[in-house]
Design an enzyme around this catalytic site. Structure first.
Site, short mmCIF file in Angstrom:
data_model
loop_
_atom_site.label_atom_id
_atom_site.label_comp_id
_atom_site.label_asym_id
_atom_site.label_seq_id
_atom_site.Cartn_x
_atom_site.Cartn_y
_atom_site.Cartn_z
N GLN A 3 -4.40 -1.83 9.59
CA GLN A 3 -4.27 -3.16 8.98
C GLN A 3 -4.84 -4.23 9.91
OE1 GLN A 3 -3.07 -3.73 5.77
NE2 GLN A 3 -3.88 -5.76 6.14
N ASP A 60 -11.04 2.54 4.38
CA ASP A 60 -11.37 1.12 4.22
C ASP A 60 -12.89 0.89 4.20
OD1 ASP A 60 -9.58 -0.87 3.69
OD2 ASP A 60 -8.88 -1.08 5.75
N LYS A 98 0.84 -1.20 0.00
CA LYS A 98 0.00 0.00 0.00
C LYS A 98 0.88 1.25 0.00
CE LYS A 98 -3.70 -2.65 2.06
NZ LYS A 98 -4.36 -3.15 3.25
#
Ligand code: NDP
Length: 294
Positions: free
Chosen positions: A98, A121, A54
């Protein structure tokens, strides 16, 4: 006849190029350079690899990347304090925590602490809630199902009125996928481990999205001829012929299903590359929103 292969790598490359172009336009117009903060807690090797990919994607596209790494021993308060400081940081437009977090940390509370405007997200309950409501728009959509939707759109699938079956009902893939398909006027059936006669349900699908985490579970004779098949699954199986002794397969038996489907995504090279591409897209959109509101 063999199905058309939906090239996720090529479509993801297009999305990334569009995001890079949008960054240049935004910055040239005096807007902010988009910024993505990644929060990695602990030493999980797979999570380190994902966060690294990422960060590299950000660099490539001209997005600023702010990497934060906390030890496995980090407390709930430390993780939430970090998220709070990122919420307040104007250089940061998207915050990605994460997952999975190390045992002992309350994932739901951490996700809830991310500002709605930076929830790139799309896992904040308010964003998911808006996704589920008619006439409401979430600020962000979870990246993997969003990527699967874009694959369908860009490969010419007709969603309106289609019978769509989503295999899997997880918070990160199956459920948001089903909500996205309904928003796009498909008629959606959600299958899970308690669904009876799965092959018969799947056979009704004009569009099938498989997100089940079971290697090659969907067989050729489960699929309606001509269907669009999106395989989200990523499963490692043993293969002595490969140098690493294993290979990646999806949730769909590709060789069988491609002889029946109209279009199909491969694994790897299908949905996988789309997840990061959609994350980049979301971060740029977030920065654009702050430019408009300032
Ligand atoms: P989960 O394990 O969270 O969910 C799996 C779902 O499949 C559950 O809803 C479960 O049902 C259902 N299921 C399990 N076994 C069966 C069965 N035998 N019959 C019918 N349904 C079943 O997985 P995720 O959603 O997180 O991931 C799914 C797959 O997608 C995995 O292979 C994962 O690696 C991959 N993935 C890929 C990403 C990408 O970037 N391409 C990103 C995220 C995931 P129940 O709810 O009843 O338990």
């Amino acid at each position: 006849m063999s199905a058309r292969i939906i090239d996720g790598k090529a479509i993801a490359a297009d999305i990334r190029q569009e995001a890079a172009e949008a960054v240049r336009t935004l910055v040239a117009a005096g807007g902010p350079r988009p910024g993505l903060a990644t929060v990695l807690v602990g030493e999980d090797p797979a999570s380190r690899v994902y966060v690294g990919s990422k960060q590299r994607a950000c660099e490539e596209l001209g997005i600023e990347s702010f990497g934060h790494h906390l030890p496995t021993t980090a407390s709930q308060a430390e993780v939430e304090d970090l998220v709070c400081s990122l919420n307040a940081d104007q250089r940061v437009h998207g915050i990605l925590v994460q997952l999975p977090l190390p045992a002992g940390l309350d994932e739901e509370r951490v996700l809830n602490s991310i500002s709605l405007e930076k929830d790139v997200d799309g896992f904040h309950p308010l964003n998911i809630g808006r996704l589920a409501q008619k006439g409401r728009d979430p600020l962000f959509i979870p990246c993997t199902p969003h990527g699967a939707l874009v694959l369908l759109e860009r490969s010419g699938a007709t969603l309106r009125g289609a019978n769509a079956v989503v295999l899997g009902r997880s918070n990160i893939v199956g459920m948001p996928m089903a909500l996205l398909l309904v928003r796009n006027d498909a008629t959606v059936t959600i299958c899970h481990s308690r669904t009876s006669d799965l092959p018969a349900v799947i056979r009704q699908a004009d569009i099938l999205v498989a997100a089940v985490g079971r290697p090659e579970m969907v067989r050729g004779d489960w699929v309606k001829p001509g269907a669009y098949v999106i395989d989200v699954g990523i499963n490692r199986v043993e293969d002595a012929t490969r140098p690493k002794g294993c290979r990646l397969v999806g949730d769909v038996a590709f060789e069988e299903v491609k002889e029946v489907a109209g279009a199909i995504t491969p694994v790897p090279g299908g949905v996988g590359p789309m997840t990061i591409a959609m994350l980049m897209h979301g971060t740029v959109e977030a920065a654009k929103r702050t430019a408009i509101s300032n």
